[in-house]
Design a protein around this motif. Structure first.
Motif, PDB file in Angstrom:
ATOM      1  N   UNK A  74       0.822  -1.208   0.000  1.00 50.70           N
ATOM      2  CA  UNK A  74       0.000   0.000   0.000  1.00 50.70           C
ATOM      3  C   UNK A  74       0.860   1.263   0.000  1.00 50.70           C
ATOM      4  N   UNK A  75       2.017   1.202   0.677  1.00 49.04           N
ATOM      5  CA  UNK A  75       2.956   2.321   0.641  1.00 49.04           C
ATOM      6  C   UNK A  75       3.439   2.544  -0.796  1.00 49.04           C
ATOM      7  N   UNK A  76       3.750   1.466  -1.483  1.00 52.78           N
ATOM      8  CA  UNK A  76       4.213   1.582  -2.872  1.00 52.78           C
ATOM      9  C   UNK A  76       3.113   2.199  -3.730  1.00 52.78           C
ATOM     10  N   UNK A  77       1.883   1.768  -3.527  1.00 50.66           N
ATOM     11  CA  UNK A  77       0.768   2.311  -4.308  1.00 50.66           C
ATOM     12  C   UNK A  77       0.650   3.829  -4.121  1.00 50.66           C
ATOM     13  N   UNK A  78       0.792   4.295  -2.896  1.00 51.39           N
ATOM     14  CA  UNK A  78       0.575   5.720  -2.629  1.00 51.39           C
ATOM     15  C   UNK A  78       1.836   6.577  -2.685  1.00 51.39           C
ATOM     16  N   UNK A  79       2.988   6.013  -2.314  1.00 52.39           N
ATOM     17  CA  UNK A  79       4.208   6.828  -2.230  1.00 52.39           C
ATOM     18  C   UNK A  79       5.411   6.166  -2.888  1.00 52.39           C
ATOM     19  N   UNK A  80       5.160   5.219  -3.757  1.00 51.48           N
ATOM     20  CA  UNK A  80       6.253   4.469  -4.374  1.00 51.48           C
ATOM     21  C   UNK A  80       7.154   5.317  -5.248  1.00 51.48           C
ATOM     22  N   UNK A  81       8.276   4.754  -5.657  1.00 50.21           N
ATOM     23  CA  UNK A  81       9.289   5.492  -6.397  1.00 50.21           C
ATOM     24  C   UNK A  81       9.022   5.604  -7.901  1.00 50.21           C
TER      25      UNK A  81
END
Length: 143
Positions: A74-81
């Motif tokens: 979920x972190x990748x979905x919202x703040x991924x690189x």
């Protein structure tokens, strides 16, 4: 447990182990289902550990064992690189590998046809899982 067992480890070693298990399937004296289940597990944990460490080193992501298998994608979905499309794709791919691992670890049989569990079952093989894992790891390596 031997201290050496926890030194000099790279998450990609799990991916290599999974490949070696599959390549040596005929030489192992264990039921094939156990081997394939182990392969799916090692594939998932290879990408999970690789991506988690990459995120901790390169973003504000903080590792926390509580709910991390859900938080990290979920972190990748919202703040991924990556851009939004690729962030969503990476999140989805990680969740797919997690689901394959979950199926391998928790179900003794494929659910009965017509059930909700059956309709949500992912019917993919190890080649598919290896390809996803390589795609995920290479995407992070190429940043």
């Amino acid at each position: 447990m031997q201290r050496d067992a926890f030194e000099n480890f790279n998450p990609e070693d799990f991916l290599q182990l999974a490949k070696e298990l599959e390549n040596n399937l005929a030489n192992l004296e264990v039921n094939e289902s156990s081997i394939y289940r182990t392969i799916f597990g090692r594939i998932y944990y290879a990408i999970f550990l690789y991506v988690r460490e990459w995120l901790c080193e390169n973003t504000e992501y903080k590792s926390n064992p509580q709910g991390e298998h859900k938080r990290m994608p979920n972190f990748i979905r919202s703040k991924g690189p990556f851009n939004n499309v690729l962030n969503n794709e990476m999140c989805s791919d990680i969740k797919t590998l997690k689901k394959l691992r979950h199926q391998s670890d928790y179900y003794l049989h494929i659910p009965d046809e017509g059930t909700e569990e059956y309709n949500q079952w992912i019917f993919e093989d190890t080649l598919f899982a290896f390809c996803l894992a390589d795609k995920i790891i290479n995407s992070f390596k190429n940043l």
